[in-house]
Design an enzyme around this catalytic site. Structure first.
Site, PDB file in Angstrom:
ATOM      1  N   HIS A 158       0.814  -1.223   0.000  1.00  0.00           N
ATOM      2  CA  HIS A 158       0.000   0.000   0.000  1.00  0.00           C
ATOM      3  C   HIS A 158       0.844   1.268   0.000  1.00  0.00           C
ATOM      4  O   HIS A 158       0.312   2.363  -0.168  1.00  0.00           O
ATOM      5  CB  HIS A 158      -0.942  -0.003   1.205  1.00  0.00           C
ATOM      6  CG  HIS A 158      -2.021  -1.030   1.087  1.00  0.00           C
ATOM      7  ND1 HIS A 158      -3.322  -0.728   0.779  1.00  0.00           N
ATOM      8  CD2 HIS A 158      -1.977  -2.382   1.192  1.00  0.00           C
ATOM      9  CE1 HIS A 158      -4.041  -1.834   0.717  1.00  0.00           C
ATOM     10  NE2 HIS A 158      -3.252  -2.857   0.969  1.00  0.00           N
ATOM     11  N   ASP A 367       3.582   9.426  -0.867  1.00  0.00           N
ATOM     12  CA  ASP A 367       2.421   8.662  -0.416  1.00  0.00           C
ATOM     13  C   ASP A 367       2.147   7.543  -1.422  1.00  0.00           C
ATOM     14  O   ASP A 367       2.243   7.780  -2.637  1.00  0.00           O
ATOM     15  CB  ASP A 367       1.197   9.600  -0.347  1.00  0.00           C
ATOM     16  CG  ASP A 367       0.212   9.197   0.735  1.00  0.00           C
ATOM     17  OD1 ASP A 367       0.194   8.011   1.091  1.00  0.00           O
ATOM     18  OD2 ASP A 367      -0.535  10.075   1.219  1.00  0.00           O
TER      19      ASP A 367
HETATM   20  O1  F6P Z   1      -0.981   1.823   4.226  1.00  0.00           O
HETATM   21  C1  F6P Z   1      -0.307   2.352   5.266  1.00  0.00           C
HETATM   22  C2  F6P Z   1      -0.816   2.003   6.671  1.00  0.00           C
HETATM   23  O2  F6P Z   1       0.155   1.446   7.477  1.00  0.00           O
HETATM   24  C3  F6P Z   1      -1.981   1.062   6.653  1.00  0.00           C
HETATM   25  O3  F6P Z   1      -1.565  -0.261   6.820  1.00  0.00           O
HETATM   26  C4  F6P Z   1      -2.852   1.573   7.762  1.00  0.00           C
HETATM   27  O4  F6P Z   1      -4.209   1.517   7.443  1.00  0.00           O
HETATM   28  C5  F6P Z   1      -2.499   3.037   7.900  1.00  0.00           C
HETATM   29  O5  F6P Z   1      -1.250   3.198   7.297  1.00  0.00           O
HETATM   30  C6  F6P Z   1      -2.548   3.483   9.354  1.00  0.00           C
HETATM   31  O6  F6P Z   1      -1.393   3.072  10.056  1.00  0.00           O
HETATM   32  P1  F6P Z   1      -1.395   2.247  11.395  1.00  0.00           P
HETATM   33  O7  F6P Z   1      -2.005   0.913  11.087  1.00  0.00           O
HETATM   34  O8  F6P Z   1       0.046   2.137  11.779  1.00  0.00           O
HETATM   35  O9  F6P Z   1      -2.209   3.045  12.363  1.00  0.00           O
END
Ligand code: F6P
Length: 462
Positions: A158, A367
């Site tokens: 992602h 991003d």
């Molecule tokens: O895609 C990046 C990401 O790590 C996702 O896995 C997640 O939804 C988002 O950022 C939020 O981050 P975290 O899971 O560390 O709160």
């Protein structure tokens, strides 16, 4: 249709989603994807346990079956706060200056990936397709294979894939990337990250790479790498826009901004989002156009994220200081130029805030995609749409080419874009929005899921 097993760090149950859960992100997107498939979603519960047991708790939430396991505190420190978010996250967002290379982080990351494999492999049935998500779980495919899992295994990243010359600063980078070649299909958000990955495989691993088809072969392992730009759950988001919460949020915003134009930003509090740089751009706009301070109010919604990590604490302090400086210098008794909100909001409320805002600033320094940009476009009134100001370094910039593009590092560029957006005639706003909405509506999360899963089922394994 085969069952789909999704594996990711977080799953869409409230505790496991974290504070930033409603601000888009992976968990929300996958929730929508899984509703369309019979299947199961496996991940960390968000809870800590004294000693790892591997026990799984099964829940049904919002039409989706999830299976979760608890992790030890040391796991969370070394795997989540450590290797995933203090090593891979900064490095993959080109922030080599913030990247920490601690040996115990690497060990914790390998241990937790093994724990994921141990706990979820009994859930996998012979005909299932398995889809692993994101940088927390790069080596999981190889761990599953070593436990005898022969199913089709897919992986989607992602976040960006960094250029080879940055990635080679990671100790044992070859070992990490080699584990990824045990998946049958690797997905990236866009061609830029895909090309970087193929370049790395050719240059550093000396793999056989077919740039046309994305086929990669190394030591008898064959995998395919392709770009699959993720979208929003368009129908679901539009339905949120019809709720009382959305209408109320829109009214709140309209009545509190009155004759001023509302500009909005919604981001997790993360250094990759370019927030201090954005505030500098607003400051430059106010310096260059003091007569327009009364025309604009900027609302920054920034729920805290990964708050145990030093670089995240630092960005929070920096942002508070910069916002305070501008408000101190520019406020009047009846006017505050920047509103800074630290809490998260539901999708319905965000729809309402977006609709009432005539400008949206999405200006990350780097991003993977950025779904806020797409949600903003979806929420606009077709008869009076607002303007999206978008960083050329967001993955979304490759699709949303009719946004006003900026270099988020340049305060002058940001200031110029804000002026352009404030003064943009209705006809131009409509013309841009009518093109943007086609991509946002059509290239949605359902299409993304179908594209990836149908390729996973059919991609050649030799
Ligand atoms: O895609 C990046 C990401 O790590 C996702 O896995 C997640 O939804 C988002 O950022 C939020 O981050 P975290 O899971 O560390 O709160």
């Amino acid at each position: 249709m085969s069952r789909l097993v999704i594996i990711s760090n977080r799953v869409a149950v409230p505790k496991a989603m974290g504070v930033a859960g409603a601000q888009g992100g992976l968990a929300g997107a996958l929730n929508s994807a899984l509703k369309k498939h019979r299947g199961i979603w496996f991940g960390w519960s968000g809870e800590e346990t004294d000693s790892f047991t591997g026990d799984i708790s099964i829940q049904r939430h919002d039409g989706v079956t999830t299976a979760t396991m608890d992790l030890e505190k040391q796991d969370v420190d070394e795997y989540y706060n450590g290797y995933a978010n203090s090593t891979l996250w900064p490095l993959f967002h080109y922030r080599i200056d913030l990247t920490e290379y601690e040996r115990e982080f690497g060990r914790g990351y390998e241990r937790v990936n093994e724990r994921f494999a141990q706990s979820c492999s009994p859930l996998i049935e012979p005909d299932d397709n398995v889809w692993v998500h994101d940088y927390h779980l790069l080596p999981l495919g190889e761990r599953l294979r070593s436990r005898g899992i022969k199913n089709r295994l897919g992986f989607f990243l992602h976040i960006p894939w960094p250029p080879t010359r940055l990635l080679v600063s990671l100790p044992y980078h070859e070992r990490l990337v080699q584990t990824m070649l045990h998946y049958d299909l690797l997905g990236f958000q866009n061609n830029e990250w895909l090309e970087s990955f193929l370049h790395y495989c050719r240059k550093e691993l000396h793999a056989e790479v077919d740039e046309e088809t994305g086929r990669i072969e190394l030591d008898g392992h064959v995998t395919h790498a392709r770009a699959y730009p993720i979208g929003i759950d368009y129908d679901h988001f539009m339905a949120q826009g019809q709720t009382g919460d959305a209408k109320q949020a829109e009214q709140r915003m309209i009545s509190s901004t009155r004759r001023r134009t509302a500009a909005i930003g919604v981001d997790r509090l993360d250094y990759s989002k370019g927030l201090p740089e954005r505030i500098d751009g607003l400051g430059r706009f106010f310096d260059q156009h003091p007569e327009r301070v009364r025309d604009l109010v900027y609302i920054q919604i920034a729920p805290p994220s990964r708050a145990d990590i030093g670089s995240y604490k630092k960005i929070r302090g920096e942002l508070e200081q910069k916002t305070g400086q501008i408000n101190g210098a520019r406020s009047e008794v009846d006017l505050v130029p920047i509103r800074y909100v630290n809490k998260g909001h539901s999708a319905a409320e965000l729809f309402g805030f977006f609709r009432a805002s005539k400008i949206c600033l999405v200006t990350p320094l780097r991003d993977g995609m950025n779904l806020v940009a797409k949600e903003y476009i979806a929420a606009q009134d077709p008869e009076d749409p607002g303007v999206l100001i978008l960083s050329r370094f967001a993955g979304a910039a490759q699709q949303l080419t009719d946004a006003v593009m900026v270099n988020p590092h340049s305060p002058d560029d940001l200031s110029h874009a804000i002026k352009q957006a404030l003064d943009m005639p209705l006809a131009e706003r409509k013309e841009r929005w009518e093109k943007l909405i086609v991509t946002v509506r059509d290239d949605n999360v359902i299409r993304w899921t179908e594209n990836f899963t149908s390729d996973l089922e059919t991609v050649s394994r030799d």
